[in-house]
Design a protein around this motif. Structure first.
Motif, short mmCIF file in Angstrom:
data_model
loop_
_atom_site.label_atom_id
_atom_site.label_comp_id
_atom_site.label_asym_id
_atom_site.label_seq_id
_atom_site.Cartn_x
_atom_site.Cartn_y
_atom_site.Cartn_z
N GLY A 179 7.92 1.30 -54.58
CA GLY A 179 7.60 1.48 -55.99
C GLY A 179 8.75 1.21 -56.93
N ASN A 180 9.90 0.88 -56.38
CA ASN A 180 11.08 0.63 -57.20
C ASN A 180 11.42 -0.85 -57.24
OD1 ASN A 180 13.30 1.34 -58.78
ND2 ASN A 180 14.64 1.61 -57.02
N ASP A 181 10.46 -1.69 -56.86
CA ASP A 181 10.68 -3.13 -56.97
C ASP A 181 9.64 -3.73 -57.93
OD1 ASP A 181 8.31 -3.33 -55.53
OD2 ASP A 181 9.28 -3.90 -53.66
N SER A 182 9.78 -4.98 -58.22
CA SER A 182 8.91 -5.61 -59.21
C SER A 182 7.55 -6.02 -58.65
CB SER A 182 9.61 -6.83 -59.83
OG SER A 182 9.95 -7.74 -58.80
N ASP A 183 7.40 -6.04 -57.34
CA ASP A 183 6.15 -6.45 -56.70
C ASP A 183 5.24 -5.24 -56.51
OD1 ASP A 183 4.11 -7.57 -55.23
OD2 ASP A 183 5.35 -8.01 -53.47
N THR A 184 4.22 -5.11 -57.33
CA THR A 184 3.32 -3.95 -57.23
C THR A 184 2.28 -4.12 -56.13
OG1 THR A 184 1.87 -4.86 -58.94
CG2 THR A 184 3.60 -3.33 -59.65
N THR A 185 2.14 -5.32 -55.57
CA THR A 185 1.13 -5.54 -54.53
C THR A 185 1.49 -4.85 -53.21
OG1 THR A 185 2.14 -7.62 -53.79
CG2 THR A 185 0.45 -7.75 -55.52
N ASN A 186 2.78 -4.55 -53.00
CA ASN A 186 3.19 -3.90 -51.75
C ASN A 186 3.39 -2.39 -51.91
OD1 ASN A 186 5.58 -3.80 -53.19
ND2 ASN A 186 6.84 -4.77 -51.62
N ASP A 187 3.02 -1.82 -53.05
CA ASP A 187 3.17 -0.37 -53.28
C ASP A 187 2.23 0.41 -52.37
OD1 ASP A 187 4.90 -1.10 -55.26
OD2 ASP A 187 3.74 -0.25 -56.91
N ASN A 188 2.75 1.48 -51.79
CA ASN A 188 1.94 2.40 -51.00
C ASN A 188 2.14 3.79 -51.62
OD1 ASN A 188 0.61 3.98 -49.14
ND2 ASN A 188 1.57 3.05 -47.35
N ILE A 189 1.12 4.31 -52.25
CA ILE A 189 1.23 5.54 -53.03
C ILE A 189 0.68 6.73 -52.24
CG2 ILE A 189 0.56 6.71 -55.16
CD1 ILE A 189 0.18 3.89 -56.40
N ASP A 190 1.53 7.74 -52.05
CA ASP A 190 1.11 9.01 -51.47
C ASP A 190 1.23 10.08 -52.55
OD1 ASP A 190 0.75 7.71 -49.09
OD2 ASP A 190 2.31 8.79 -47.99
N LEU A 191 0.15 10.79 -52.80
CA LEU A 191 0.13 11.84 -53.81
C LEU A 191 0.45 13.18 -53.16
CD1 LEU A 191 -0.49 12.82 -56.73
CD2 LEU A 191 -2.86 13.11 -55.98
N ALA A 231 -4.83 12.60 -48.41
CA ALA A 231 -5.07 11.58 -47.39
C ALA A 231 -5.85 10.43 -47.99
CB ALA A 231 -5.82 12.19 -46.21
N ASP A 232 -5.33 9.20 -47.79
CA ASP A 232 -6.03 8.02 -48.30
C ASP A 232 -6.24 6.97 -47.20
OD1 ASP A 232 -3.51 6.90 -47.95
OD2 ASP A 232 -3.20 6.44 -50.05
N GLY A 233 -5.93 7.33 -45.95
CA GLY A 233 -6.09 6.40 -44.85
C GLY A 233 -4.92 5.44 -44.68
N ASN A 234 -3.98 5.48 -45.61
CA ASN A 234 -2.83 4.57 -45.54
C ASN A 234 -1.55 5.30 -45.94
OD1 ASN A 234 -1.47 2.13 -45.14
ND2 ASN A 234 -1.72 1.53 -47.28
N ASN A 235 -1.41 6.56 -45.51
CA ASN A 235 -0.24 7.34 -45.89
C ASN A 235 1.01 6.85 -45.16
OD1 ASN A 235 -2.63 9.64 -46.06
ND2 ASN A 235 -1.15 9.73 -47.71
N TRP A 236 2.07 6.62 -45.93
CA TRP A 236 3.35 6.29 -45.32
C TRP A 236 4.09 7.57 -44.93
CZ3 TRP A 236 8.04 7.65 -47.58
CH2 TRP A 236 8.00 8.05 -48.92
N ILE A 237 3.81 8.68 -45.60
CA ILE A 237 4.39 9.98 -45.22
C ILE A 237 3.59 10.51 -44.05
CG2 ILE A 237 4.78 12.36 -45.97
CD1 ILE A 237 5.19 11.29 -48.83
N GLN A 238 4.28 10.78 -42.93
CA GLN A 238 3.61 11.23 -41.71
C GLN A 238 3.51 12.75 -41.61
OE1 GLN A 238 2.23 8.88 -39.57
NE2 GLN A 238 2.80 7.65 -41.35
N ASN A 239 4.52 13.45 -42.12
CA ASN A 239 4.55 14.91 -42.02
C ASN A 239 5.45 15.49 -43.11
OD1 ASN A 239 3.93 17.44 -40.95
ND2 ASN A 239 5.61 17.39 -39.48
N ILE A 240 5.15 16.72 -43.50
CA ILE A 240 5.95 17.44 -44.50
C ILE A 240 6.25 18.82 -43.94
CG2 ILE A 240 6.03 18.39 -46.83
CD1 ILE A 240 3.91 16.24 -47.57
N GLU A 241 7.50 19.23 -44.03
CA GLU A 241 7.91 20.54 -43.53
C GLU A 241 8.66 21.29 -44.64
OE1 GLU A 241 10.60 22.42 -39.89
OE2 GLU A 241 10.55 20.27 -40.19
#
Length: 167
Positions: free
Chosen positions: A93-105, A139-149
């Motif tokens: 999300g910190n680059d100019s190409d928005t097509t490769n963004d993977n957003i986890d809420l 969960a959106d089926g494409n989460n880059w975050i695997q776990n939170i502790e």
């Protein structure tokens, strides 16, 4: 007449400084509302710190946010006016190409407590993460975050890690 006015003003200034108290000035380094400290780790080797690259963090209704790259630890603010804060953690999300963004809420659920610091500094807000549901990962089926502790649920200072994210 001018001498009397000058002497009166000088005395007035001297008395006002003399009556100045220690907490009339908020000293640099005084504790303020802490941000949540997050460290990132490798999901496959959970003891190894992992640097984020081109990470954007933004509140969903904002147009600008925070950006991080080449770090394994970040600090993000929580809302002081509500008992939850939702933040988009955007991989690439910190680059100019928005097509490769993977957003986890992520939604941080907490209780707030305003703590009086001093007359000059006012109050700071400390946060206590909810014990049963401290952080929700949508969960959106494409989460880059695997776990939170959650390491430290009491966010009272910025001297320690509060949350670990594995990706």
């Amino acid at each position: 007449m001018k001498k009397i006015v000058f002497i009166t003003l000088s005395l007035l200034l001297a008395v006002s400084f003399w009556n100045c108290e220690k907490d009339d000035i908020c000293a640099e380094g005084t504790a303020v509302t802490p941000r949540v400290i997050i460290e990132f780790y490798d999901a496959t080797n959970t003891t190894v710190l992992k640097s984020v690259t081109n990470l954007g963090v933004i509140e969903p209704t904002f147009t600008t946010g925070l950006s991080f790259t080449g770090v394994s630890k970040i600090e993000v603010p929580l809302r002081t006016t509500a008992d939850l804060t939702s933040l988009n953690f955007i991989q690439n999300g910190n680059d100019s190409d928005t097509t490769n963004d993977n957003i986890d809420l992520l939604t941080f659920n907490y209780v707030r407590n305003d703590v009086y610091i001093s007359r000059a500094c006012g109050y700071k807000t400390v946060f206590y993460l909810d014990t049963t549901n401290p952080i929700e990962l949508t969960a959106d089926g494409n989460n880059w975050i695997q776990n939170i502790e959650v390491i430290q649920p009491n966010i009272e200072t910025e001297n320690e890690v509060h949350v670990k994210i594995y990706f």
